[in-house]
Design an enzyme around this catalytic site. Sequence first.
Site, PDB file in Angstrom:
ATOM      1  N   LYS A  55      -3.897   7.718   2.022  1.00  0.00           N
ATOM      2  CA  LYS A  55      -3.605   7.128   0.707  1.00  0.00           C
ATOM      3  C   LYS A  55      -4.901   6.718   0.017  1.00  0.00           C
ATOM      4  O   LYS A  55      -5.828   6.243   0.668  1.00  0.00           O
ATOM      5  CB  LYS A  55      -2.681   5.922   0.899  1.00  0.00           C
ATOM      6  CG  LYS A  55      -2.145   5.302  -0.382  1.00  0.00           C
ATOM      7  CD  LYS A  55      -1.149   4.190  -0.060  1.00  0.00           C
ATOM      8  CE  LYS A  55      -0.578   3.548  -1.320  1.00  0.00           C
ATOM      9  NZ  LYS A  55       0.403   2.495  -1.011  1.00  0.00           N
ATOM     10  N   SER A 130       4.967   2.689  -3.045  1.00  0.00           N
ATOM     11  CA  SER A 130       3.850   3.221  -3.789  1.00  0.00           C
ATOM     12  C   SER A 130       3.116   4.362  -3.090  1.00  0.00           C
ATOM     13  O   SER A 130       2.355   5.081  -3.721  1.00  0.00           O
ATOM     14  CB  SER A 130       2.841   2.104  -4.082  1.00  0.00           C
ATOM     15  OG  SER A 130       2.315   1.616  -2.864  1.00  0.00           O
ATOM     16  N   SER A 154       6.260  -0.021   0.712  1.00  0.00           N
ATOM     17  CA  SER A 154       5.658   1.194   0.177  1.00  0.00           C
ATOM     18  C   SER A 154       5.481   2.345   1.156  1.00  0.00           C
ATOM     19  O   SER A 154       5.052   3.422   0.750  1.00  0.00           O
ATOM     20  CB  SER A 154       4.301   0.877  -0.432  1.00  0.00           C
ATOM     21  OG  SER A 154       4.477   0.380  -1.721  1.00  0.00           O
TER      22      SER A 154
HETATM   23  N1  GLN Z   1       7.390  -1.643  -4.609  1.00  0.00           N
HETATM   24  C1  GLN Z   1       6.757  -2.876  -4.245  1.00  0.00           C
HETATM   25  C2  GLN Z   1       5.856  -3.345  -5.366  1.00  0.00           C
HETATM   26  O1  GLN Z   1       5.890  -2.752  -6.374  1.00  0.00           O
HETATM   27  C3  GLN Z   1       6.035  -2.724  -2.979  1.00  0.00           C
HETATM   28  C4  GLN Z   1       4.721  -2.068  -3.137  1.00  0.00           C
HETATM   29  C5  GLN Z   1       3.995  -1.920  -1.849  1.00  0.00           C
HETATM   30  O2  GLN Z   1       4.559  -2.086  -0.764  1.00  0.00           O
HETATM   31  N2  GLN Z   1       2.727  -1.669  -1.963  1.00  0.00           N
HETATM   32  O3  GLN Z   1       5.134  -4.283  -5.263  1.00  0.00           O
END
Ligand code: GLN
Length: 464
Positions: A55, A130, A154
Amino acid sequence: MSIVSEIEKTIDAAERLNPELNSFLSIEREHALARTAFLESSADGPLRGVAIAVKDNICTKGMRTSCGSHILHNYRAQYDATAVKRLNDAGAIIVGKTNMDEFAMGSSNESSAFGAAKNPWDLTRVPGGSSGGSAVAVASGVVRVALGSETGGSVRQPASLCGIVGLKPTYGRISRYGLVAFASSLDNIGIFGQTSRDVADVLGVIAGRDEHDSTTADVEVPDYSSMLDNDLAGKTIGIPRSLFGDGLDEEVREKVLASIKNFEELGAETVDVELPYAKYGIAVYYIIATAEASSNLARFDGVRYGFRAEEAAELRKMYFKTREEGFGPEVKRRIMLGTYVLSSGYYDAYYAKAQKVRALVKRDYVEAFKKCDAILTPTSPSVAFKIGEKSDDPISMYLSDIYTVSANLAGVPGISVPCGLSAEGLPIGVQLVGNFWSEGTLLNMAHKYENAHPLDARPSVFAG
Ligand code: GLN
């Protein structure tokens, strides 16, 4: 096949599919081939020759590390994250950096400054986020394993939406050194794999104490891969029935409930458990995560990293202009929310209170794990949604995390494993959340389940 032809095949597939999938932000052909040449003449390692995607918020020396943001579009990391260093030392080969929601803020990949990655099961749908690009790189068969990051789901949520396995370990299991911080008390590096075995093999290499991250724990790293085939007899799975109610898609409910029966057939016992504070998870998460983000992202001011706005008359204007032009709308929303909940006058009402409720969310798990080894829920309330469907409605987007955020608040590990397809042929995931340091048990359960109930279908876009 030799390592070099395997790696060439992987890079070719990544390049061929990327115009459609947009899962990679950079594909590192030269780097990967140089590594291959080096490996051909070096000693064996547990991951020798394994291609891996990383990532783009995990630092990789000399490669671009953009965090999916315009503000870091030209930033090259000065050092390798500990997880990356351990992968390299074990013989793995990084083939590229993957697309992501900007600074890991999002559940769909749509907040990436470089366009959304696409779900290989249906290109009109999101892959989740994400860590969407890493999920797509694995689901589309380009690589077997990829690193992602988790702050609130995410890794598990995109794994679920893309039909693969995704693990978020216990907080402190994998070093965060070199993971660009979003919300430091919640952030983790996580692992995607085509199978639980892939995940176990990588976890065994990157887990463990690191002197560069004082929040890593000195807890022994077991041989996860050797635990995969353990019998499930004697294991107990807790079912929080109240979480199977409102807001859960009917098809998801059906498949996840069916998986409970499957786990029983595999020898596990099930018991009812309660997580009474789980319903506050989203509210608490979006206070704590934004508060920490507003502070962590202060460092991106045009001076030390990446993009700097031009033509600013003086220093303060340069800061403002850089941040105005460099950050996208979701990141700005989070910084504003976080600044608000930390401001004097609101601090006690929001941030301090959220910390108290966070302790109660954690206590729920501690109580539940007196009765069971893992807690089973859906990973995501729905299958992959359409690109654009939720992008104008942040609250509905935030609700995608309803089943995942609590494990981050508590610091416990969780895994998502595919448990079937919807009528439209979209993957559904079941989540198992375990006690602190119980990654071995979770991988064991996931492995037994996936062997007995493989998905038996492939995405429409698939390499190979
Ligand atoms: N979807 C969650 C957010 O928008 C989690 C994101 C993540 O785990 N990095 O914060």
